[in-house]
Design a protein around this motif. Structure first.
Motif, mmCIF file in Angstrom:
data_model
loop_
_atom_site.group_PDB
_atom_site.id
_atom_site.type_symbol
_atom_site.label_atom_id
_atom_site.label_comp_id
_atom_site.label_asym_id
_atom_site.label_seq_id
_atom_site.Cartn_x
_atom_site.Cartn_y
_atom_site.Cartn_z
ATOM 1 N N VAL A 26 0.832 -1.206 0.000
ATOM 2 C CA VAL A 26 0.000 0.000 0.000
ATOM 3 C C VAL A 26 0.868 1.259 0.000
ATOM 4 C CG1 VAL A 26 -1.665 1.324 1.374
ATOM 5 C CG2 VAL A 26 -1.981 -1.124 1.042
ATOM 6 N N ILE A 27 1.927 1.256 0.792
ATOM 7 C CA ILE A 27 2.829 2.412 0.820
ATOM 8 C C ILE A 27 3.486 2.595 -0.554
ATOM 9 C CG2 ILE A 27 4.930 3.372 1.850
ATOM 10 C CD1 ILE A 27 2.422 3.413 3.689
ATOM 11 N N LEU A 53 1.055 4.223 9.301
ATOM 12 C CA LEU A 53 2.118 4.785 8.467
ATOM 13 C C LEU A 53 1.641 6.012 7.698
ATOM 14 C CD1 LEU A 53 4.079 1.673 7.199
ATOM 15 C CD2 LEU A 53 4.793 3.398 8.843
ATOM 16 N N GLY A 54 0.357 6.045 7.347
ATOM 17 C CA GLY A 54 -0.192 7.240 6.714
ATOM 18 C C GLY A 54 -0.086 8.443 7.633
ATOM 19 N N MET A 55 -0.346 8.215 8.906
ATOM 20 C CA MET A 55 -0.214 9.292 9.891
ATOM 21 C C MET A 55 1.242 9.734 10.043
ATOM 22 S SD MET A 55 -2.673 8.029 12.951
ATOM 23 C CE MET A 55 -4.381 7.639 12.699
ATOM 24 N N GLU A 57 -1.287 12.309 7.606
ATOM 25 C CA GLU A 57 -2.731 12.152 7.614
ATOM 26 C C GLU A 57 -3.269 12.465 9.015
ATOM 27 O OE1 GLU A 57 -3.555 8.234 6.106
ATOM 28 O OE2 GLU A 57 -2.756 8.724 4.131
ATOM 29 N N SER A 58 -4.543 12.705 9.097
ATOM 30 C CA SER A 58 -5.195 13.111 10.339
ATOM 31 C C SER A 58 -4.928 12.124 11.489
ATOM 32 C CB SER A 58 -6.699 13.211 10.111
ATOM 33 O OG SER A 58 -7.378 13.370 11.325
ATOM 34 N N ILE A 88 -11.186 10.283 16.862
ATOM 35 C CA ILE A 88 -12.095 9.284 16.298
ATOM 36 C C ILE A 88 -11.337 8.283 15.428
ATOM 37 C CG2 ILE A 88 -12.809 10.623 14.275
ATOM 38 C CD1 ILE A 88 -15.133 8.428 16.357
ATOM 39 N N ARG A 89 -10.356 8.748 14.657
ATOM 40 C CA ARG A 89 -9.534 7.822 13.846
ATOM 41 C C ARG A 89 -8.759 6.876 14.746
ATOM 42 N NH1 ARG A 89 -5.760 9.358 9.241
ATOM 43 N NH2 ARG A 89 -6.639 7.665 8.086
#
Length: 104
Positions: free
Chosen positions: A17-18, A73-75, A80-81, A85-86
């Protein structure tokens, strides 16, 4: 060994995905090739784990590792947010994966 294979498959899924994100719509060669290779590795190790682990359990854990790892990893890598809540929803994925492992 099946659980080790499943864990490797999950981490390969995160790597795929990365790589896909870095490939920018398959416009960049190296990340595109990495996506294909790592994605194939992910499916290969998943297939090995399916010899001993029930399909539904293995698939849920594989996607759970991939989802949770990709979100984390997106964070970290892509800013990323990191909203509450996430984080709560991410913890629910992790709890579900751990629960499936414990009940298998």
């Amino acid at each position: 060994m099946a659980w080790i294979y499943l864990t490797i498959a999950g981490f390969c899924e995160v790597g795929a995905v990365i790589s896909l994100k870095k490939a920018e719509g398959f416009k960049r060669l190296l990340p595109s090739v990495l996506f294909i290779v790592i994605g194939m590795m992910s499916f290969y190790f998943l297939s090995l784990s399916l010899k001993e682990i029930p399909m539904g359990t293995a698939y849920a854990i594989w996607t759970g590792i991939g989802s949770a790892g990709s979100v984390l990893l997106g964070m970290l890598l892509f800013k990323e947010s990191k909203s509450i809540i996430r984080m709560l929803l991410l913890s629910m994925i992790i709890i579900g994966v751990v629960g499936l492992k414990l009940t298998s």
